[in-house]
Scaffold this motif. Structure first.
Motif, short mmCIF file in Angstrom:
data_model
loop_
_atom_site.label_atom_id
_atom_site.label_comp_id
_atom_site.label_asym_id
_atom_site.label_seq_id
_atom_site.Cartn_x
_atom_site.Cartn_y
_atom_site.Cartn_z
N LYS A 118 0.85 -1.19 0.00
CA LYS A 118 0.00 0.00 0.00
C LYS A 118 0.88 1.23 0.00
CE LYS A 118 -3.91 2.29 1.00
NZ LYS A 118 -4.42 3.01 -0.12
N VAL A 119 0.56 2.18 -0.87
CA VAL A 119 1.35 3.41 -0.96
C VAL A 119 0.67 4.47 -0.10
CG1 VAL A 119 2.27 5.18 -2.49
CG2 VAL A 119 2.13 2.81 -3.27
N TYR A 120 1.37 4.87 0.97
CA TYR A 120 0.86 5.90 1.85
C TYR A 120 1.57 7.21 1.56
CZ TYR A 120 -1.11 2.06 4.56
OH TYR A 120 -1.82 0.95 4.95
N GLY A 121 1.01 8.29 2.01
CA GLY A 121 1.68 9.57 1.84
C GLY A 121 1.49 10.14 0.45
N ILE A 122 2.48 10.92 0.02
CA ILE A 122 2.32 11.68 -1.22
C ILE A 122 3.27 11.21 -2.33
CG2 ILE A 122 1.41 13.73 -0.07
CD1 ILE A 122 4.20 14.93 -0.19
N HIS A 123 3.67 9.93 -2.28
CA HIS A 123 4.59 9.41 -3.30
C HIS A 123 4.04 9.59 -4.72
CE1 HIS A 123 7.47 7.86 -0.51
NE2 HIS A 123 6.61 7.03 0.06
N GLU A 124 2.78 9.25 -4.91
CA GLU A 124 2.20 9.34 -6.26
C GLU A 124 2.09 10.79 -6.71
OE1 GLU A 124 -0.97 6.84 -7.39
OE2 GLU A 124 -0.29 5.17 -6.16
N ILE A 125 1.73 11.68 -5.81
CA ILE A 125 1.63 13.10 -6.16
C ILE A 125 3.01 13.65 -6.53
CG2 ILE A 125 1.11 15.40 -5.24
CD1 ILE A 125 -1.07 13.95 -3.51
N LYS A 126 4.02 13.27 -5.76
CA LYS A 126 5.38 13.72 -6.06
C LYS A 126 5.88 13.15 -7.38
CE LYS A 126 7.25 14.80 -1.53
NZ LYS A 126 8.35 14.60 -0.60
N ALA A 127 5.57 11.90 -7.66
CA ALA A 127 5.99 11.28 -8.92
C ALA A 127 5.34 12.00 -10.10
CB ALA A 127 5.64 9.79 -8.94
N GLU A 128 4.07 12.32 -9.99
CA GLU A 128 3.39 13.06 -11.05
C GLU A 128 4.00 14.46 -11.21
OE1 GLU A 128 -0.72 12.79 -9.91
OE2 GLU A 128 -0.79 10.64 -10.37
N LYS A 129 4.39 15.07 -10.10
CA LYS A 129 5.02 16.39 -10.16
C LYS A 129 6.36 16.31 -10.89
CE LYS A 129 6.70 20.16 -7.24
NZ LYS A 129 6.92 20.63 -5.88
N VAL A 130 7.14 15.28 -10.62
CA VAL A 130 8.41 15.11 -11.32
C VAL A 130 8.17 14.96 -12.82
CG1 VAL A 130 10.37 13.53 -11.68
CG2 VAL A 130 9.67 14.14 -9.35
N LEU A 131 7.21 14.14 -13.21
CA LEU A 131 6.94 13.94 -14.63
C LEU A 131 6.41 15.21 -15.29
CD1 LEU A 131 5.52 10.32 -14.61
CD2 LEU A 131 7.73 11.09 -15.50
N ARG A 132 5.58 15.96 -14.58
CA ARG A 132 5.11 17.26 -15.12
C ARG A 132 6.28 18.21 -15.29
NH1 ARG A 132 1.13 16.86 -11.46
NH2 ARG A 132 2.05 18.46 -10.13
N SER A 133 7.15 18.25 -14.30
CA SER A 133 8.33 19.12 -14.36
C SER A 133 9.22 18.73 -15.53
CB SER A 133 9.13 19.05 -13.06
OG SER A 133 8.36 19.51 -11.99
N PHE A 134 9.38 17.44 -15.75
CA PHE A 134 10.18 16.95 -16.87
C PHE A 134 9.61 17.46 -18.19
CE2 PHE A 134 10.87 13.55 -20.08
CZ PHE A 134 12.23 13.76 -20.27
N GLY A 135 8.30 17.47 -18.29
CA GLY A 135 7.65 17.95 -19.51
C GLY A 135 7.79 19.45 -19.71
N MET A 136 8.05 20.18 -18.64
CA MET A 136 8.14 21.64 -18.74
C MET A 136 9.55 22.16 -18.95
SD MET A 136 5.33 23.07 -16.02
CE MET A 136 5.92 22.18 -14.60
#
Length: 153
Positions: A51-69
């Motif tokens: 089970k993934v607790y915390g904000i790991h998924e949100i941070k991962a999406e942020k990294v990928l968004r940042s990569f795109g920018m």
């Protein structure tokens, strides 16, 4: 039978040989054979079985968004005490990168020329240096750390 020509060299392969213009979006590991040189081998599928607790998924999406920018490379360094979720975050990020069409390349060992080999990859990829400080700490005098200037993620 498939015959692959590279310059003046011809290699014979069975009918399973496939060619791609780019690496398919999946996980690979860098390997080195002293006789054949460096190559990529399909790596096991990345899975998160807990089970993934915390904000790991949100941070991962942020990294990928940042990569795109950003234009150029984006680096993310995960550091901290044991047990804070670095490996879990790495898996979540890797899975999301593959889902978005980026191949994952895992580097967990050093060999001379690794930088040049990775710089031959001319597409956007996620490169995961597993335990970078341990992997590259044994580089002898006169050998440089990998040149990260050509990496795309």
């Amino acid at each position: 039978m498939k015959v692959i020509q590279n310059g003046f060299k011809f290699n014979i392969y069975d009918d399973d040989v496939q060619t791609h213009d780019q690496l398919p979006a999946q996980a690979y590991i860098v390997q080195f054979n002293p006789m054949a040189g460096p190559s990529l081998r399909k790596y096991s599928d990345i899975e998160v079985n807990e089970k993934v607790y915390g904000i790991h998924e949100i941070k991962a999406e942020k990294v990928l968004r940042s990569f795109g920018m950003v234009e150029g490379n984006l680096g993310v360094i995960l550091s901290g005490d044991k047990g804070i979720g670095k490996s879990l975050f790495s898996k979540v990020l890797a899975m999301k990168a593959i889902e978005s069409g980026l191949p994952l390349i895992v580097v967990n060992s050093y060999f001379p020329g690794i930088s040049e080999f990775l710089n031959e990859i001319k597409q956007e990829v996620m490169i995961l240096f597993d335990e970078f400080d341990k992997t590259f700490s044994n580089i002898g005098d006169g050998e440089a750390y990998p040149n990260l200037s050509g990496f795309y993620f």
